[in-house]
Scaffold this active site. Structure first.
Site, PDB file in Angstrom:
ATOM      1  N   ASP A   1      34.642  20.543 -11.015  1.00  0.00           N
ATOM      2  CA  ASP A   1      35.370  21.452 -11.906  1.00  0.00           C
ATOM      3  C   ASP A   1      35.516  20.836 -13.294  1.00  0.00           C
ATOM      4  O   ASP A   1      35.914  21.518 -14.234  1.00  0.00           O
ATOM      5  CB  ASP A   1      36.757  21.762 -11.332  1.00  0.00           C
TER       6      ASP A   1
ATOM      7  N   ASP B   1      32.664  29.291  -2.241  1.00  0.00           N
ATOM      8  CA  ASP B   1      33.679  28.291  -2.600  1.00  0.00           C
ATOM      9  C   ASP B   1      34.517  27.920  -1.374  1.00  0.00           C
ATOM     10  O   ASP B   1      34.515  28.623  -0.357  1.00  0.00           O
ATOM     11  CB  ASP B   1      34.565  28.913  -3.703  1.00  0.00           C
TER      12      ASP B   1
HETATM   13  C1  DGJ Z   1      37.058  26.299  -7.648  1.00  0.00           C
HETATM   14  C2  DGJ Z   1      35.698  26.288  -8.269  1.00  0.00           C
HETATM   15  O1  DGJ Z   1      35.245  24.985  -8.381  1.00  0.00           O
HETATM   16  C3  DGJ Z   1      35.764  26.948  -9.628  1.00  0.00           C
HETATM   17  O2  DGJ Z   1      34.524  26.887 -10.252  1.00  0.00           O
HETATM   18  C4  DGJ Z   1      36.218  28.378  -9.452  1.00  0.00           C
HETATM   19  O3  DGJ Z   1      35.242  29.108  -8.750  1.00  0.00           O
HETATM   20  C5  DGJ Z   1      37.547  28.416  -8.737  1.00  0.00           C
HETATM   21  N1  DGJ Z   1      37.512  27.650  -7.514  1.00  0.00           N
HETATM   22  C6  DGJ Z   1      37.953  29.842  -8.430  1.00  0.00           C
HETATM   23  O4  DGJ Z   1      39.074  29.903  -7.676  1.00  0.00           O
END
Ligand code: DGJ
Length: 730
Positions: A549, A479
């Site tokens: 997200d 990430d």
């Molecule tokens: C952003 C990601 O897109 C989410 O799926 C998740 O992993 C969060 N970060 C965790 O902080």
């Protein structure tokens, strides 16, 4: 059209042929490298007159008076700044005395089978039978700057890639202020510009409009390719649909700052450019040094956007994604992020795993919150030690138990970041990117690590690798949750701070290269606050990228449509989440959420122990559908049949096997309409005379019937409802 590339000594012209397109480059007697033509395939080398060298009151060899009017209109392959072409330049070079000016003239060329990699950068690849490369060496004799323009022709995919290498062959220090990777000069044909724009949780919506005089662009100066704008641009003729019209597209194999721009000038010429954004960029080139600019992918289609899409999908699957998982079955995963956020422990994860196993799910992914003191997002990034209070008695025990249950195990990292509240930051505050004397701006309460420094990336890489060695882990979600700001590195001198953005991206690539080399069997999924770094550069390292997200099924229609315009469905991270949706509060049927996630990597992102029994009961059937269609979805041809973003109340796509043996159609009725008719959907990619049986029904259709007369989707009331139709050749 046998050879992909040839040179006609008499005409002084290069011809680059793909299966259906031709690209022509011409040399003027003085050595200017001009763009003659890009479009439908030509058998002969013609069209040299398009350089229009006779029209102007100037021939450089004879008459220097009107060089500006020549440079202002000449269709250039790689325009340089400072000498009189006032359109966007691709290369700006400052000499030791501080002036910008460079003029490139042809020196020599080389045609080779195959294609070399680009040092430190992701790049497409192919065998000697699949790709041929032309290198045109140009030189500025005054600067003693040598520039190689590379063109690689992937004939079968109708793709040409370009990249540029700049070498300081002289003995003065030069400074590159801008180095783009590609330029395309054409006469305007009422072009419309198509780009992808958005925001967090709203990535890659398609936007299209007629180009106007002046410059119009999409770009990023955020240090990554970004949620907001995408390193992709297409110029399309006004009649362009999925099936008709001419499309000229560029896509950047890079994950940092970029510019993708179209400029319409006084002579109705369009200049399309792509490269690393010039803002905040410089590169010092000492005598003997070389700078390599990233690769740009060029796609031309005379059969509309659909053909461009399928060519790009084939190209990325065949010639950019390296992972062993490219065509391999990927486990159906369940990720605990939306299930628990930071509030979990081993027991909770094992509960999820036990239930997931019962319903056929194959991998548990432990998301953010397992390390340091990370119970919320303001601490511990950089402290990659297992929180043994949460995961008692340790990670290995948890992984082993999950595997005993019968699931594989995956884990989340955010290696590029550091929290101000972390042991790492307390020990090495200078490891964060920052401007001396100024407190760096926080994003999600974190700083960005200075990955231009090898001691920083070595340390972080070792933390990640140690965790992966400590237990049998099959998957990593990598990430990256903020943009770069306060661009400053204590290891770069004052004249080199402009190199940091690019050096940072090179640092990320280097770490991912190490990771994928040391753990070749690892399934890597990139992610950046959802889909802020969904680009070809990252696809070189990971076969899938978390798309957004926003897991709301209806929002995902637009996001996945824009993403699939360029990238194969097998790369699009898509999960079924709980309702009401955590971002939008919308309720959609569980089955619709699954049908939309099936147009991606497919998985779950919910607390399976808490959802309704009715929803849970659907999971085995959905997992079975994923197994059944995964190969078709990974390898097939994608057709966009109808689009909700065209203000229709429904959305529809198809994936057809390349040999026409089967096709899967997904139809989403987004909004019900009163007095609704049944809808005719015309399929694509079938064998005209073959017979197709609609699975689950007695109905048999011929391919031509389905493609020309169409298939009737029955009218049924209800919002957000989906249906799937699988046609199999008899
Ligand atoms: C952003 C990601 O897109 C989410 O799926 C998740 O992993 C969060 N970060 C965790 O902080």
């Amino acid at each position: 059209m046998n050879m992909a590339i040839r040179f006609d000594e008499k005409k002084k012209m290069f011809q680059l042929n793909t299966k259906h397109s031709t690209y022509l480059i011409g040399l003027t007697p003085e050595g200017y490298v001009g763009h003659v033509y890009y479009g439908k395939g030509l058998h002969n080398m013609c069209g040299g007159y398009l350089l229009r060298t006779e029209e102007l009151p100037f021939t450089p060899l004879v008459n220097e008076r009107e060089k500006i009017s020549f440079l202002e209109r000449f269709p250039s392959e790689y325009p340089t700044g400072g000498i009189g072409d006032y359109r966007e330049s691709c290369l700006d070079v400052k000499n030791e005395s501080g002036s910008i000016g460079c003029e490139l003239l042809f020196e020599s060329y080389r045609i080779q089978k195959g294609k070399k990699g680009l040092p430190g950068l992701p790049a497409s690849f192919g065998t000697e039978d699949e790709v041929e490369t032309l290198e045109i060496l140009c030189e500025d004799k005054i600067l003693r700057l040598r520039v190689i323009l590379s063109y690689s022709v992937f004939a079968a995919c109708d793709i040409i890639t370009r990249s540029v290498q700049v070498e300081n062959a002289g003995n003065q220090r030069l400074r590159l202020e801008k180095v783009y990777s590609a330029c395309l000069d054409m006469d305007n044909r009422e072009y419309e510009m198509l780009t992808l724009t958005g925001s967090w949780a709203r990535e890659r919506h398609i936007q299209r409009g007629r180009i106007r005089y002046g410059k119009q662009l999409v770009s990023s100066v955020r240090g990554e390719s970004s949620h907001q704008e995408h390193p992709f641009i297409a110029l399309v003729t006004p009649d362009t649909t999925q099936e008709t019209g001419e499309v000229y597209a560029m896509n950047f194999v890079y994950s940092g700052n970029f510019i993708a721009q179209a400029e319409l000038n006084q002579f109705d010429q369009v200049r399309m450019v792509m490269g690393i954004h010039g803002d905040g960029f410089c590169w010092n080139l000492k005598p003997g040094e070389v700078f390599q600019a990233p690769e740009t992918v060029l796609a031309y289609s005379s059969e509309g956007l659909g053909k461009m899409t399928r060519n790009l999908h084939d190209f990325y699957r065949g010639h950019l994604i390296r992972s062993v998982y490219k065509y391999k079955k990927r486990p159906v995963l369940i990720n605990n992020w939306e299930a628990t956020y930071f509030d979990f422990n081993s027991e909770k994860l094992l509960d999820i795993a036990r239930s997931a196993k019962k319903y056929g799910i194959e991998m548990l992914v432990m998301d953010d919150g397992w390390f340091g003191k990370r119970d919320q997002d303001d601490k511990s990034l950089g402290d990659w030690t297992v929180n043994e209070e949460k995961l008692a008695p340790g990670l290995l025990d948890l992984v082993e138990k999950v595997r005993e249950i019968g699931l594989e195990f995956g884990i989340w990292f955010e290696p590029e970041m550091v929290s101000p509240d972390s042991d790492l930051y307390r020990a090495h505050p200078d490891w964060a990117i920052q401007i001396p004397g100024r407190r760096p701006t926080q994003g999600r309460q974190q700083y960005v690590l200075d990955l231009s420094r090898s001691e920083v990336s070595d340390y972080i890489y070792k933390c990640v690798a140690d965790i992966l060695h400590s237990a049998p882990i099959s998957y990593v979600k990598w990430d990256m949750n903020r943009y770069l700001s306060d661009i400053g590195s204590c290891c770069l001198d004052k004249d080199s701070q402009g190199e940091l953005f690019h050096r940072y991206v090179l640092g990320v690539y280097e770490m991912q290269e190490r990771l994928t080399t040391e753990f070749p069997e690892l399934l890597l999924e990139n992610c950046s606050s959802g889909g802020a770094r969904f680009d070809p550069g990252m696809l070189y390292y990971s076969p899938q990228i978390w798309c957004s997200d926003d897991t709301d099924a209806i929002e995902r229609l637009r996001i996945q449509e824009g993403t699939a315009l360029i990238y194969p469905l097998s790369t699009i991270g898509a999960h079924v989440s709980d309702c009401p949706n955590h971002i939008l509060g919308r309720n959609t049927p569980f089955s619709t959420r699954a049908d939309i996630a099936l147009a991606g990597t497919f998985g779950y992102e919910l607390d399976i122990t808490k959802i309704s029994e009715e929803d849970r009961a659907q999971i085995p059937g959905q997992v079975e559908a994923c197994h059944k269609y995964q190969e078709l979805i990974q390898k097939g041809d994608y057709y966009r049949l109808a689009s909700w973003s065209d203000r229709r109340p429904y959305d529809c796509w198809e994936v057809a096997a390349k040999d026409g043996s089967e096709a899967l159609v997904t139809y989403i009725q987004v909004l019900s309409v009163p007095n609704m008719p049944s809808r005719v959907i015309r399929l694509k990619g079938l064998e005209a005379l073959a017979e197709y049986r609609l699975e689950g029904a007695e109905d048999v259709y011929t391919g031509e019937e389905l493609m020309n007369c169409g298939f009737l989707i029955p009218a049924e009331p209800g919002d957000f409802v989906s249906s799937r139709y699988h046609f199999v050749k008899k």
